[in-house]
Design a protein around this motif. Structure first.
Motif, PDB file in Angstrom:
ATOM      1  N   LEU A   1     -18.523  -3.694   4.359  1.00  0.00           N
ATOM      2  CA  LEU A   1     -17.540  -3.463   3.776  1.00  0.00           C
ATOM      3  C   LEU A   1     -16.394  -4.477   3.879  1.00  0.00           C
ATOM      4  N   ASN A   2     -16.708  -5.337   4.913  1.00  0.00           N
ATOM      5  CA  ASN A   2     -15.447  -6.427   5.247  1.00  0.00           C
ATOM      6  C   ASN A   2     -14.332  -5.555   5.976  1.00  0.00           C
ATOM      7  N   SER A   3     -14.278  -4.368   6.501  1.00  0.00           N
ATOM      8  CA  SER A   3     -13.346  -3.636   6.909  1.00  0.00           C
ATOM      9  C   SER A   3     -13.367  -2.813   8.018  1.00  0.00           C
ATOM     10  N   TRP A   4     -12.264  -2.840   8.764  1.00  0.00           N
ATOM     11  CA  TRP A   4     -12.536  -2.051  10.241  1.00  0.00           C
ATOM     12  C   TRP A   4     -12.266  -0.613  10.250  1.00  0.00           C
ATOM     13  N   ARG A   5     -11.730  -0.246   9.194  1.00  0.00           N
ATOM     14  CA  ARG A   5     -11.116   1.202   8.955  1.00  0.00           C
ATOM     15  C   ARG A   5     -12.146   2.211   8.948  1.00  0.00           C
ATOM     16  N   PRO A   6     -13.168   1.999   8.164  1.00  0.00           N
ATOM     17  CA  PRO A   6     -14.468   3.062   8.306  1.00  0.00           C
ATOM     18  C   PRO A   6     -14.895   3.325   9.631  1.00  0.00           C
ATOM     19  N   GLY A   7     -15.050   2.264  10.428  1.00  0.00           N
ATOM     20  CA  GLY A   7     -15.504   2.105  11.794  1.00  0.00           C
ATOM     21  C   GLY A   7     -14.746   3.253  12.501  1.00  0.00           C
ATOM     22  N   TYR A   8     -13.478   3.142  12.414  1.00  0.00           N
ATOM     23  CA  TYR A   8     -12.530   4.001  13.265  1.00  0.00           C
ATOM     24  C   TYR A   8     -12.634   5.366  12.820  1.00  0.00           C
ATOM     25  N   PHE A   9     -12.834   5.731  11.270  1.00  0.00           N
ATOM     26  CA  PHE A   9     -12.859   6.817  10.802  1.00  0.00           C
ATOM     27  C   PHE A   9     -14.201   7.597  11.145  1.00  0.00           C
ATOM     28  N   THR A  10     -15.381   6.769  11.307  1.00  0.00           N
ATOM     29  CA  THR A  10     -16.706   7.338  11.898  1.00  0.00           C
ATOM     30  C   THR A  10     -16.508   7.806  13.230  1.00  0.00           C
ATOM     31  N   VAL A  11     -15.956   7.010  14.111  1.00  0.00           N
ATOM     32  CA  VAL A  11     -15.813   7.334  15.420  1.00  0.00           C
ATOM     33  C   VAL A  11     -14.883   8.785  15.633  1.00  0.00           C
ATOM     34  N   SER A  12     -13.845   8.828  14.916  1.00  0.00           N
ATOM     35  CA  SER A  12     -13.158  10.025  14.958  1.00  0.00           C
ATOM     36  C   SER A  12     -13.833  11.268  14.481  1.00  0.00           C
ATOM     37  N   ILE A  13     -14.760  11.044  13.620  1.00  0.00           N
ATOM     38  CA  ILE A  13     -15.761  12.270  13.273  1.00  0.00           C
ATOM     39  C   ILE A  13     -16.367  12.569  14.450  1.00  0.00           C
ATOM     40  N   ILE A  14     -17.086  11.494  14.890  1.00  0.00           N
ATOM     41  CA  ILE A  14     -18.227  11.890  16.033  1.00  0.00           C
ATOM     42  C   ILE A  14     -17.423  12.488  17.343  1.00  0.00           C
ATOM     43  N   GLN A  15     -15.870  12.152  17.563  1.00  0.00           N
ATOM     44  CA  GLN A  15     -15.212  12.633  18.332  1.00  0.00           C
ATOM     45  C   GLN A  15     -14.920  14.462  18.148  1.00  0.00           C
ATOM     46  N   PHE A  16     -14.675  14.420  16.832  1.00  0.00           N
ATOM     47  CA  PHE A  16     -14.415  16.076  16.358  1.00  0.00           C
ATOM     48  C   PHE A  16     -15.713  16.700  16.611  1.00  0.00           C
ATOM     49  N   CYS A  17     -16.728  16.052  16.323  1.00  0.00           N
ATOM     50  CA  CYS A  17     -18.049  17.064  16.452  1.00  0.00           C
ATOM     51  C   CYS A  17     -18.334  17.305  17.907  1.00  0.00           C
ATOM     52  N   ILE A  18     -17.979  16.282  18.931  1.00  0.00           N
ATOM     53  CA  ILE A  18     -18.242  16.627  20.103  1.00  0.00           C
ATOM     54  C   ILE A  18     -17.241  17.762  20.958  1.00  0.00           C
ATOM     55  N   SER A  19     -15.938  17.485  20.105  1.00  0.00           N
ATOM     56  CA  SER A  19     -14.858  18.715  20.605  1.00  0.00           C
ATOM     57  C   SER A  19     -15.629  20.114  20.221  1.00  0.00           C
ATOM     58  N   ALA A  20     -16.229  20.150  18.865  1.00  0.00           N
ATOM     59  CA  ALA A  20     -16.808  21.276  18.710  1.00  0.00           C
ATOM     60  C   ALA A  20     -17.851  21.937  19.892  1.00  0.00           C
TER      61      ALA A  20
END
Length: 397
Positions: free
Chosen positions: A151-170
């Motif tokens: 996608l030539n973008s860094w933003r989806p990478g940060y978004f994906t990592v944040s979702i992983i973090q929320f899953c670990i929080s659960a």
């Protein structure tokens, strides 16, 4: 219960590692997107590291008040929310603001889990704990390079990592009662074995801060922590920019190569967990430093780009046993009565290295050229080697 909990702790340390490698890998594209100068990455890194210093220094009181499980859960949620914010904002000011909870959350998780594992699990788990940090740190650039390529973008990478973090929080939320139960189990085991350990020879307790700093070995140990974290974070933060700016390597390729550096740290710590069963930490730390120095020397030599990729992996492999080895040596070198206080100082100084040394390089590189990167890496490694060998010499006198 203890087995399930150590798996959860490893997952939590993955969540600690995931954000640590994102900024450096994303920065070549991120700074163009938000219109920031090259050196601004150093400022963001400094804010994040400053937050980790504050939370690690306060961690003793916070853990005592709320417990390790709750501190880990809240901290993981903080980092997840901060990473989500990173993926959405469009200015350096917002990134700087979000860097505060990112640093506070990361420092609290680090201090809490290191203390819990040292208190309740065998020594080899310390290396493996930090190996799981490496899995997270390796996974961050891989996720990022995928989205940059597609996608030539860094933003989806940060978004994906944040979702992983929320899953670990659960997961942490669902298993919250385990923390106190396992700690009580291990406390009973330690109490039952206390008689056999009463006769062990232990260095005398250090009564106050003044006498701590009169010990030459303590001073040089703190210097070693300062430059270890300084070089680890400098390579992670500026490695991709060096490859892009000096060797004209594509940003997506540079991000993938930096993941090899974190992969070297991860693999090395998994292997070190087994090696510590046969060899002492002193020799493992020494050989790790020699390997990392060899990788830095390779970066200084004219060669094909693929060789520089291998050099990053070699530096990571060499660095892998140093931090957990130095932490694990603290009770043996300075006494169990002193270790809690000294480990707190060590972590604070280590985060100071993370805070100061990468921005110092970024400032100088902005005034000169990014090509000086290998020289700084080599200098940091040599200072660390001199410090650890001075500690060894002073303790054998």
């Amino acid at each position: 219960m203890a087995t399930w909990l150590i798996i959860i702790i490893y997952l939590a340390f993955i969540s600690l590692g995931l954000p640590d490698s994102l900024l450096g890998s994303a920065w070549p594209l991120m700074r163009q997107d938000i219109g920031a100068p090259l050196s601004a990455a150093g400022i963001l890194s400094m804010i994040i590291a400053a937050g980790t210093i504050v939370s690690s220094l306060a961690s003793g009181w916070i853990i005592k008040r709320f417990g390790t499980g709750k501190v880990t859960l809240v901290s993981c949620c903080m980092t997840a929310a901060a990473l989500l914010g990173f993926s959405l904002v469009h200015s350096i000011a917002w990134l700087a603001l979000l860097a505060i909870p990112l640093g506070l959350g990361g420092g609290a998780v680090d201090a809490a889990l290191n203390h819990y594992v040292a208190e309740n699990y065998e020594a080899h788990h310390m290396n493996w704990l930090h190996a799981f940090w490496g899995i997270g740190a390796t996974g961050g650039p891989i996720i990022l390079s995928y989205y940059i390529a597609c996608l030539n973008s860094w933003r989806p990478g940060y978004f994906t990592v944040s979702i992983i973090q929320f899953c670990i929080s659960a997961v942490l939320l669902a298993t919250l009662p385990l923390w106190d139960q396992v700690a009580k189990q291990h406390k009973l085991v330690r109490a039952a074995g206390q008689t056999s350990t009463d006769d062990a020879v232990d260095p005398p307790a250090i009564d106050n801060n003044a006498s701590i700093f009169k010990n030459k070995a303590v001073i040089y140990t703190l210097i070693a922590f300062l430059f270890y974290c300084g070089v680890e974070s400098t390579v992670g933060l500026w490695g991709a920019s060096y490859l892009v700016g000096t060797h004209n390597i594509a940003p997506k390729t540079a991000a993938a190569w930096v993941s090899l550096y974190y992969g070297g740290i991860t693999l090395g710590r998994i292997i070190s967990g087994f090696i510590t069963m046969k060899f002492d930490n002193r020799h493992i730390i020494l050989w790790g430093q020699i390997i990392a120095i060899a990788g830095a020397v390779i970066l200084l030599l004219p060669s094909d780009p693929i060789v520089y990729m291998l050099a990053f992996g070699l530096i990571g492999l060499g660095l892998s046993p140093i931090y957990p080895g130095l932490i694990h040596e603290t009770p043996a070198r300075f006494g169990s009565e002193n270790s809690a206080k000294l480990i707190g100082y060590q972590m604070a100084v280590a985060y100071t290295g993370t805070t100061l040394l990468p921005p110092i390089f970024g400032f100088i590189a902005a005034k000169t050229a990014i090509t000086i990167f290998p020289l700084f890496v080599l200098a940091y490694l040599l200072i660390m080697l001199a410090s650890t060998e001075t500690v060894n010499a002073s303790l054998t006198v």
